[in-house]
Design an enzyme around this catalytic site. Structure first.
Site, PDB file in Angstrom:
ATOM      1  N   GLY A  89       0.919  -1.169   0.313  1.00 41.66           N
ATOM      2  CA  GLY A  89       0.069  -0.327  -0.061  1.00 41.66           C
ATOM      3  C   GLY A  89       0.721   1.538  -0.013  1.00 41.66           C
ATOM      4  O   GLY A  89       0.421   2.421  -0.906  1.00 41.66           O
ATOM      5  N   ASP A  90       2.151   0.913   0.093  1.00 37.10           N
ATOM      6  CA  ASP A  90       3.234   2.166   0.372  1.00 37.10           C
ATOM      7  C   ASP A  90       4.168   1.543   0.107  1.00 37.10           C
ATOM      8  O   ASP A  90       5.406   2.082   0.867  1.00 37.10           O
ATOM      9  CB  ASP A  90       2.788   3.721   1.338  1.00 37.10           C
ATOM     10  CG  ASP A  90       3.725   4.689   1.047  1.00 37.10           C
ATOM     11  OD1 ASP A  90       3.687   4.651  -0.159  1.00 37.10           O
ATOM     12  OD2 ASP A  90       3.448   5.365   1.914  1.00 37.10           O
ATOM     13  N   ALA A  91       4.414   1.176  -0.983  1.00 39.39           N
ATOM     14  CA  ALA A  91       5.678   0.325  -0.867  1.00 39.39           C
ATOM     15  C   ALA A  91       7.232   0.973  -1.729  1.00 39.39           C
ATOM     16  O   ALA A  91       8.169   0.873  -2.174  1.00 39.39           O
ATOM     17  CB  ALA A  91       5.660  -0.779  -1.999  1.00 39.39           C
TER      18      ALA A  91
END
Length: 271
Positions: free
Chosen positions: A196-198
């Site tokens: 989701g926020d790599a």
């Protein structure tokens, strides 16, 4: 710890420590370690016995960061993946906080890895593949679908956000043009449980360059794997400069997909 090219950074200078962080520290040494573009703060608490914890804090009324939701996601993902265990979560009139145990490793934006981007990019790619392979899609209660994210994009547009708020790669687009592009997504390649926020700071690495853990999973949910891959490689450019994306793709085990990369970077920017 989103690494979007805005104001995410290691705090410097004088910083007011929220009262709840001081209370949670209980005499432990408090070190600010990160400030994101929305003003959220992360502190490391080091006690006299050598133990460490981390506290994430966000001011009340900041809708884009859901720390109770992150606590739920961490507790779920911990069954299969290397993520920080949750120790405490709460809220008061000033803000919301999340306390997690320290896990081995240093963020991939550490100066050590900025000087050696190739092994770091490879470790990020391997770590992302491990996450995607380990987390069971059919048992995941969290959604990170295009449809859900477009609702957030529309909220931001309604609040007045536009090209001036986007990454440089997208500022040539008109608002209506960019939004229309998002209404034509590519077909799903492979559904996985995405980070989701790599971004680069959200992978921890061991000193030998191997993957250690994932952090900041507040948006974890089911989506096409390219929603993570497009942003992970984009973030390498912000933090290491150009030239490391191929290393990440090779380590993950996939060839670049220009159509999906373009789409999911625009979606990330607007949503």
């Amino acid at each position: 710890m989103s690494s979007r090219p805005a104001n995410s950074e290691v705090p410097t200078g004088t910083l007011r420590v929220p009262g709840i962080v001081t209370a949670l520290a209980g005499g432990a040494a408090i070190t600010p370690v990160w400030r994101n573009e929305l003003g959220g703060l992360t502190f490391r608490l080091d006690d006299a016995t050598g133990g460490s914890r981390y506290v994430k804090w966000i001011a009340a009324g900041t809708p884009e960061i859901d720390l109770p939701g992150e606590a739920e996601r961490l507790a779920w993902a911990q069954q299969w993946a290397r993520v920080p265990p949750v120790l405490d979560q709460g809220a008061n009139a000033e803000g919301t906080w999340l306390v997690t145990a320290a896990v081995p490793g240093r963020p991939a934006v550490d100066s050590r890895w900025k000087a050696e981007p190739a092994p770091a990019a490879a470790a990020i790619g391997r770590g992302l593949r491990l996450l995607h392979d380990a987390l069971p899609v059919d048992r995941c209660p969290f959604d990170w679908s295009i449809e859900r994210r477009l609702l957030r994009a529309d909220e931001r547009i309604a609040d007045g956000e536009g090209p001036a708020d986007w990454a440089p790669e997208h500022r040539h687009l008109q608002l209506t043009e960019a939004r229309a592009l998002l209404d034509n997504p590519p077909a799903i390649d492979r559904l996985v449980v995405c980070h989701g926020d790599a971004c680069t700071p959200n992978t921890l690495l061991h000193d030998d360059g191997t993957f250690a853990a994932h952090v900041d999973l507040g948006s974890l949910g089911v989506a096409d794997r390219w929603a993570d891959l497009a942003v992970a490689t984009w973030s390498l450019e912000w933090d290491y400069g150009p030239g490391s994306d191929g290393v990440l793709y090779d380590a993950y085990g996939v060839d670049p997909d220009p159509e999906r990369i373009t789409y999911y970077r625009l979606l990330y920017d607007l949503a």
